[in-house]
Scaffold this motif. Sequence first.
Motif, PDB file in Angstrom:
ATOM      1  N   PHE A 217      33.340  52.047 -26.446  1.00 14.23           N
ATOM      2  CA  PHE A 217      32.824  52.194 -27.809  1.00 14.23           C
ATOM      3  C   PHE A 217      33.530  53.299 -28.585  1.00 14.23           C
ATOM      4  O   PHE A 217      33.292  53.452 -29.785  1.00 14.23           O
ATOM      5  N   VAL A 218      34.360  54.087 -27.932  1.00 10.67           N
ATOM      6  CA  VAL A 218      35.071  55.168 -28.616  1.00 10.67           C
ATOM      7  C   VAL A 218      36.297  54.598 -29.326  1.00 10.67           C
ATOM      8  O   VAL A 218      37.151  53.953 -28.709  1.00 10.67           O
ATOM      9  N   ILE A 219      36.384  54.811 -30.645  1.00  6.92           N
ATOM     10  CA  ILE A 219      37.531  54.371 -31.433  1.00  6.92           C
ATOM     11  C   ILE A 219      38.309  55.605 -31.905  1.00  6.92           C
ATOM     12  O   ILE A 219      37.844  56.729 -31.736  1.00  6.92           O
ATOM     13  N   LYS A 220      39.476  55.366 -32.475  1.00  7.40           N
ATOM     14  CA  LYS A 220      40.338  56.475 -32.924  1.00  7.40           C
ATOM     15  C   LYS A 220      40.459  57.526 -31.816  1.00  7.40           C
ATOM     16  O   LYS A 220      40.245  58.727 -32.029  1.00  7.40           O
ATOM     17  N   GLN A 221      40.829  57.074 -30.613  1.00  7.52           N
ATOM     18  CA  GLN A 221      40.816  57.972 -29.465  1.00  7.52           C
ATOM     19  C   GLN A 221      41.769  59.145 -29.627  1.00  7.52           C
ATOM     20  O   GLN A 221      41.569  60.198 -29.012  1.00  7.52           O
ATOM     21  N   GLU A 222      42.797  58.988 -30.469  1.00  5.61           N
ATOM     22  CA  GLU A 222      43.700  60.112 -30.702  1.00  5.61           C
ATOM     23  C   GLU A 222      43.019  61.249 -31.457  1.00  5.61           C
ATOM     24  O   GLU A 222      43.508  62.382 -31.471  1.00  5.61           O
ATOM     25  N   GLU A 223      41.864  60.957 -32.079  1.00  2.00           N
ATOM     26  CA  GLU A 223      41.133  61.992 -32.810  1.00  2.00           C
ATOM     27  C   GLU A 223      39.970  62.562 -32.002  1.00  2.00           C
ATOM     28  O   GLU A 223      39.237  63.425 -32.503  1.00  2.00           O
ATOM     29  N   ARG A 256      25.187  58.668 -27.688  1.00  2.00           N
ATOM     30  CA  ARG A 256      25.036  60.121 -27.506  1.00  2.00           C
ATOM     31  C   ARG A 256      24.581  60.445 -26.085  1.00  2.00           C
ATOM     32  O   ARG A 256      25.047  61.419 -25.481  1.00  2.00           O
ATOM     33  N   HIS A 257      23.668  59.644 -25.542  1.00  3.20           N
ATOM     34  CA  HIS A 257      23.203  59.850 -24.168  1.00  3.20           C
ATOM     35  C   HIS A 257      24.359  59.730 -23.183  1.00  3.20           C
ATOM     36  O   HIS A 257      24.548  60.608 -22.307  1.00  3.20           O
ATOM     37  N   LYS A 258      25.146  58.659 -23.327  1.00  2.00           N
ATOM     38  CA  LYS A 258      26.267  58.460 -22.411  1.00  2.00           C
ATOM     39  C   LYS A 258      27.303  59.572 -22.550  1.00  2.00           C
ATOM     40  O   LYS A 258      27.917  59.988 -21.557  1.00  2.00           O
ATOM     41  N   ILE A 260      26.762  62.758 -23.409  1.00  2.00           N
ATOM     42  CA  ILE A 260      26.262  63.986 -22.785  1.00  2.00           C
ATOM     43  C   ILE A 260      26.384  63.903 -21.262  1.00  2.00           C
ATOM     44  O   ILE A 260      26.815  64.861 -20.594  1.00  2.00           O
ATOM     45  N   VAL A 261      26.014  62.742 -20.698  1.00  2.00           N
ATOM     46  CA  VAL A 261      26.141  62.553 -19.250  1.00  2.00           C
ATOM     47  C   VAL A 261      27.601  62.656 -18.819  1.00  2.00           C
ATOM     48  O   VAL A 261      27.928  63.283 -17.804  1.00  2.00           O
ATOM     49  N   ALA A 262      28.498  62.041 -19.604  1.00  2.00           N
ATOM     50  CA  ALA A 262      29.925  62.071 -19.270  1.00  2.00           C
ATOM     51  C   ALA A 262      30.490  63.487 -19.342  1.00  2.00           C
ATOM     52  O   ALA A 262      31.305  63.883 -18.493  1.00  2.00           O
ATOM     53  N   VAL A 263      30.083  64.267 -20.330  1.00  2.00           N
ATOM     54  CA  VAL A 263      30.557  65.651 -20.443  1.00  2.00           C
ATOM     55  C   VAL A 263      30.118  66.461 -19.229  1.00  2.00           C
ATOM     56  O   VAL A 263      30.917  67.219 -18.645  1.00  2.00           O
ATOM     57  N   LYS A 264      28.868  66.300 -18.816  1.00  2.00           N
ATOM     58  CA  LYS A 264      28.386  67.036 -17.636  1.00  2.00           C
ATOM     59  C   LYS A 264      29.151  66.630 -16.385  1.00  2.00           C
ATOM     60  O   LYS A 264      29.544  67.480 -15.574  1.00  2.00           O
TER      61      LYS A 264
END
Length: 304
Positions: A217-223, A256-258, A260-264
């Motif tokens: 779901f992440v777009i503009k990954q270079e940004e 947002r939930h995913k 936060i989990v991914a950052v941790k």
Amino acid sequence: MLKIPSISEAEKLIEEKLGGWFDVVISHIPNFIVAVMIAIVFSILARFLGSMMRNLLRRSLDSKQIADLMASIFKVLILCVGLFIALDFMGLKGTVTSLLAGAGIVGLAIGFAFQDMTENLIAGIAMGIRKPFKTGDVIKTDDVFGTVKSINLRNTLVENFYGQLILVPNKILFRNVLRNYSTLGVRRIEVPVGISYADDPEQAAEVIVKKINEFDFVIKQEETAVYADSFGDSSVNLLVWFWIKYPGEADYMTVRHKAIVAVKQALNDADISIPFPIRTLDFAIKGGEKLDAMISDKQQQTEQ
């Protein structure tokens, strides 16, 4: 002394008056016929042009009610123009002036009596022309945040994210700052996170960006980026930024939930700690006591 006319004189006077009126009526018959023809022509023209205007506005405006209202106003204006031309053609200029003055006074009285309703109506028409949002858009203004369900002449129906329907007067949407989250079709998500002072913010940014960009779901990954925001009491505060399609298949809260989990997970895998709040107590300040002296005094009291 008042002279009373005889019966013959009265009959003659009546005949003269009736004859004069009859002559006036006869002389105005052609004007009357032309005036009727003008009224009929403008009636047909108003119906035809009103229908064309209604179809055109329905294609350009989201609300059929606004389109029908504006088409009806346009039709009434054409009819009024025809009526005034017909009356003027019959020599009734005073009547036309009186009608215009009366319409102005009535309109002013109605405007004062229904000021709030009129303001909402005008705001609804203006928004129908400007189209700051349409049905299905996600908007936010003041305390209202949700999806537009319907747009009426006087109000707009919004469903918030708690499943509640909110009826918002159009003047509020017209006057205040309005955010439309659906116009551009994208939205940037911000996730705050803190790392310990012993860890490297550049390394943390690298592992977080790599992990976030793994999501579909992440777009503009270079940004996608991580920025150091501030020095906290017990951590270096970072901001994680990335873009998603909005509205999209994945809703905002799920994304947002995913994230936060991914950052941790990314920080744990890189052995970068997210510290708990830490408080350092200093008893050696001016006017205070040293900690070791307090502990020693406590032990002596215990032994005694």
